[in-house]
Design a protein around this motif. Structure first.
Motif, PDB file in Angstrom:
ATOM      1  N   PRO A   1      10.566 -10.894  -4.212  1.00 41.74           N
ATOM      2  CA  PRO A   1      10.671 -13.217  -4.640  1.00 41.74           C
ATOM      3  C   PRO A   1      11.513 -13.454  -3.233  1.00 41.74           C
ATOM      4  CG  PRO A   1      12.439 -12.090  -5.910  1.00 41.74           C
ATOM      5  CD  PRO A   1      12.273 -11.099  -5.344  1.00 41.74           C
ATOM      6  N   ALA A   2       9.964 -14.043  -2.705  1.00 43.22           N
ATOM      7  CA  ALA A   2      10.033 -15.304  -1.419  1.00 43.22           C
ATOM      8  C   ALA A   2       9.574 -16.287  -1.853  1.00 43.22           C
ATOM      9  CB  ALA A   2       9.068 -14.438  -0.640  1.00 43.22           C
ATOM     10  N   GLY A   3      10.799 -17.181  -2.257  1.00 39.99           N
ATOM     11  CA  GLY A   3      10.036 -18.146  -2.062  1.00 39.99           C
ATOM     12  C   GLY A   3       9.567 -18.870  -3.796  1.00 39.99           C
ATOM     13  N   LYS A   4       8.468 -19.457  -4.346  1.00 35.54           N
ATOM     14  CA  LYS A   4       7.843 -19.815  -4.929  1.00 35.54           C
ATOM     15  C   LYS A   4       6.440 -17.927  -5.401  1.00 35.54           C
ATOM     16  CE  LYS A   4       7.475 -24.707  -5.918  1.00 35.54           C
ATOM     17  NZ  LYS A   4       8.637 -24.555  -5.210  1.00 35.54           N
ATOM     18  N   ARG A   5       6.695 -17.539  -3.719  1.00 35.05           N
ATOM     19  CA  ARG A   5       5.142 -16.195  -3.995  1.00 35.05           C
ATOM     20  C   ARG A   5       6.207 -15.653  -4.649  1.00 35.05           C
ATOM     21  NH1 ARG A   5       0.840 -18.213  -1.795  1.00 35.05           N
ATOM     22  NH2 ARG A   5       0.018 -16.203  -1.421  1.00 35.05           N
ATOM     23  N   ARG A   6       5.570 -13.979  -4.351  1.00 34.81           N
ATOM     24  CA  ARG A   6       6.163 -12.900  -4.356  1.00 34.81           C
ATOM     25  C   ARG A   6       5.540 -11.986  -3.225  1.00 34.81           C
ATOM     26  NH1 ARG A   6       5.992 -10.562 -10.164  1.00 34.81           N
ATOM     27  NH2 ARG A   6       4.048 -11.808  -9.567  1.00 34.81           N
ATOM     28  N   VAL A   7       6.737 -11.083  -2.549  1.00 32.01           N
ATOM     29  CA  VAL A   7       6.030  -9.990  -1.637  1.00 32.01           C
ATOM     30  C   VAL A   7       5.532  -8.918  -2.280  1.00 32.01           C
ATOM     31  CG1 VAL A   7       6.124  -9.201   0.456  1.00 32.01           C
ATOM     32  CG2 VAL A   7       6.794 -11.695   0.458  1.00 32.01           C
ATOM     33  N   LEU A   8       4.768  -8.233  -2.480  1.00 30.31           N
ATOM     34  CA  LEU A   8       4.131  -7.174  -2.744  1.00 30.31           C
ATOM     35  C   LEU A   8       3.667  -6.510  -1.732  1.00 30.31           C
ATOM     36  CD1 LEU A   8       3.301  -5.007  -4.939  1.00 30.31           C
ATOM     37  CD2 LEU A   8       1.110  -5.482  -5.190  1.00 30.31           C
ATOM     38  N   ARG A   9       4.840  -5.416  -1.772  1.00 27.87           N
ATOM     39  CA  ARG A   9       4.309  -3.551  -0.338  1.00 27.87           C
ATOM     40  C   ARG A   9       3.934  -2.714  -1.295  1.00 27.87           C
ATOM     41  NH1 ARG A   9       8.812  -6.824   1.309  1.00 27.87           N
ATOM     42  NH2 ARG A   9       9.014  -7.938   2.862  1.00 27.87           N
ATOM     43  N   VAL A  10       2.856  -2.061  -0.367  1.00 26.54           N
ATOM     44  CA  VAL A  10       2.348  -1.101  -0.849  1.00 26.54           C
ATOM     45  C   VAL A  10       2.883  -0.010   0.537  1.00 26.54           C
ATOM     46  CG1 VAL A  10       0.463   0.415  -2.205  1.00 26.54           C
ATOM     47  CG2 VAL A  10       1.147  -2.078  -2.494  1.00 26.54           C
ATOM     48  N   ALA A  11       3.362   1.465  -0.111  1.00 22.71           N
ATOM     49  CA  ALA A  11       3.017   2.229   1.631  1.00 22.71           C
ATOM     50  C   ALA A  11       1.908   3.179   1.282  1.00 22.71           C
ATOM     51  CB  ALA A  11       4.480   2.143   1.648  1.00 22.71           C
ATOM     52  N   VAL A  12       1.665   3.487   1.747  1.00 21.64           N
ATOM     53  CA  VAL A  12       0.892   4.871   1.528  1.00 21.64           C
ATOM     54  C   VAL A  12       0.628   5.609   2.847  1.00 21.64           C
ATOM     55  CG1 VAL A  12      -1.390   2.983   0.284  1.00 21.64           C
ATOM     56  CG2 VAL A  12      -1.852   3.589   2.870  1.00 21.64           C
ATOM     57  N   ASP A  13       0.491   7.226   2.472  1.00 21.81           N
ATOM     58  CA  ASP A  13      -0.027   8.097   3.326  1.00 21.81           C
ATOM     59  C   ASP A  13      -1.346   8.938   3.518  1.00 21.81           C
ATOM     60  OD1 ASP A  13       1.121   9.737   5.292  1.00 21.81           O
ATOM     61  OD2 ASP A  13       2.679  10.402   4.565  1.00 21.81           O
ATOM     62  N   LYS A  14      -0.942   9.695   4.073  1.00 25.04           N
ATOM     63  CA  LYS A  14      -2.631  10.867   3.845  1.00 25.04           C
ATOM     64  C   LYS A  14      -1.740  12.194   5.051  1.00 25.04           C
ATOM     65  CE  LYS A  14      -6.165   9.898   6.770  1.00 25.04           C
ATOM     66  NZ  LYS A  14      -6.884   8.849   7.129  1.00 25.04           N
ATOM     67  N   ASP A  15      -2.240  13.395   4.186  1.00 24.27           N
ATOM     68  CA  ASP A  15      -3.238  14.266   5.425  1.00 24.27           C
ATOM     69  C   ASP A  15      -3.598  13.741   6.826  1.00 24.27           C
ATOM     70  OD1 ASP A  15      -1.601  15.747   4.135  1.00 24.27           O
ATOM     71  OD2 ASP A  15      -2.864  17.662   3.631  1.00 24.27           O
ATOM     72  N   GLY A  16      -2.150  13.720   8.372  1.00 23.98           N
ATOM     73  CA  GLY A  16      -3.281  13.734   9.395  1.00 23.98           C
ATOM     74  C   GLY A  16      -2.800  12.628   9.642  1.00 23.98           C
ATOM     75  N   GLY A  17      -1.571  11.543   8.577  1.00 19.23           N
ATOM     76  CA  GLY A  17      -1.324  10.124   9.209  1.00 19.23           C
ATOM     77  C   GLY A  17      -2.422   8.968   8.811  1.00 19.23           C
ATOM     78  N   VAL A  18      -1.811   7.936   8.556  1.00 14.22           N
ATOM     79  CA  VAL A  18      -2.954   6.760   8.289  1.00 14.22           C
ATOM     80  C   VAL A  18      -3.184   6.190   9.549  1.00 14.22           C
ATOM     81  CG1 VAL A  18      -2.245   4.841   6.973  1.00 14.22           C
ATOM     82  CG2 VAL A  18      -1.429   6.896   6.194  1.00 14.22           C
TER      83      VAL A  18
END
Length: 159
Positions: free
Chosen positions: A34-51
């Motif tokens: 939660p961030a005040g009246k909004r929300r923060v959605l964090r998505v972490a991704v990865d793959k072979d060899g790096g992103v």
């Protein structure tokens, strides 16, 4: 309240896994804060060899598209942040070990001991580390926590 947030996070992760796999990316973490009246959605991704930055941009577009077509975020406005899996995240899956071959890793074992070594190779069950010139096979089942160690290259061009 946290059970509702966990359910939302799990649903988001479930909705994103396949579309991001199409881009060659694994979903490593989903956080909704939660961030005040909004929300923060964090998505972490990865793959072979790096992103790459292009991967992050493509993932951001794909996540936005999937969430726009879904009601999982509800009516409340949110800010989306897509990031690569940070080096400060513990190695918990075989693919994390594979992707960190040749990196220095500090592992704390379930028996309380710890060791630091360079990842030479990995399988689905264990990793082989070079610990001070000695090869040690470490079964993931024996690892309580493992973190990549940040190394600063101290050699200068003049050497």
């Amino acid at each position: 309240m946290s059970t509702h947030q966990d359910a939302t996070r799990d649903r988001i992760e479930a909705e994103l896994t396949d579309p991001l796999r199409e881009l060659g990316l694994d979903v490593e973490a989903v956080e909704v804060t939660p961030a005040g009246k909004r929300r923060v959605l964090r998505v972490a991704v990865d793959k072979d060899g790096g992103v790459t930055l292009d991967d992050v941009a493509a993932a951001t577009r794909e996540v936005s598209r999937v969430l726009d077509e879904s009601d999982v975020m509800g009516e409340m406005p949110y800010t989306l942040e897509v990031t690569s899996r940070g080096v400060d995240r513990p190695l918990t899956l075989p693919r994390h070990w594979r992707r960190n071959e040749d990196r220095l890793v500090k592992a704390t074992l379930v028996d309380g001991s710890s060791l630091t070594g360079r990842v030479l190779a990995s399988t689905e069950e264990s990793a082989t580390l070079d610990v001070s010139g000695t090869q040690r096979e470490v079964a993931y089942a024996d690892v309580a926590k493992a973190l990549v160690q940040i190394e600063f290259n101290r050699k200068s061009e003049d050497d």
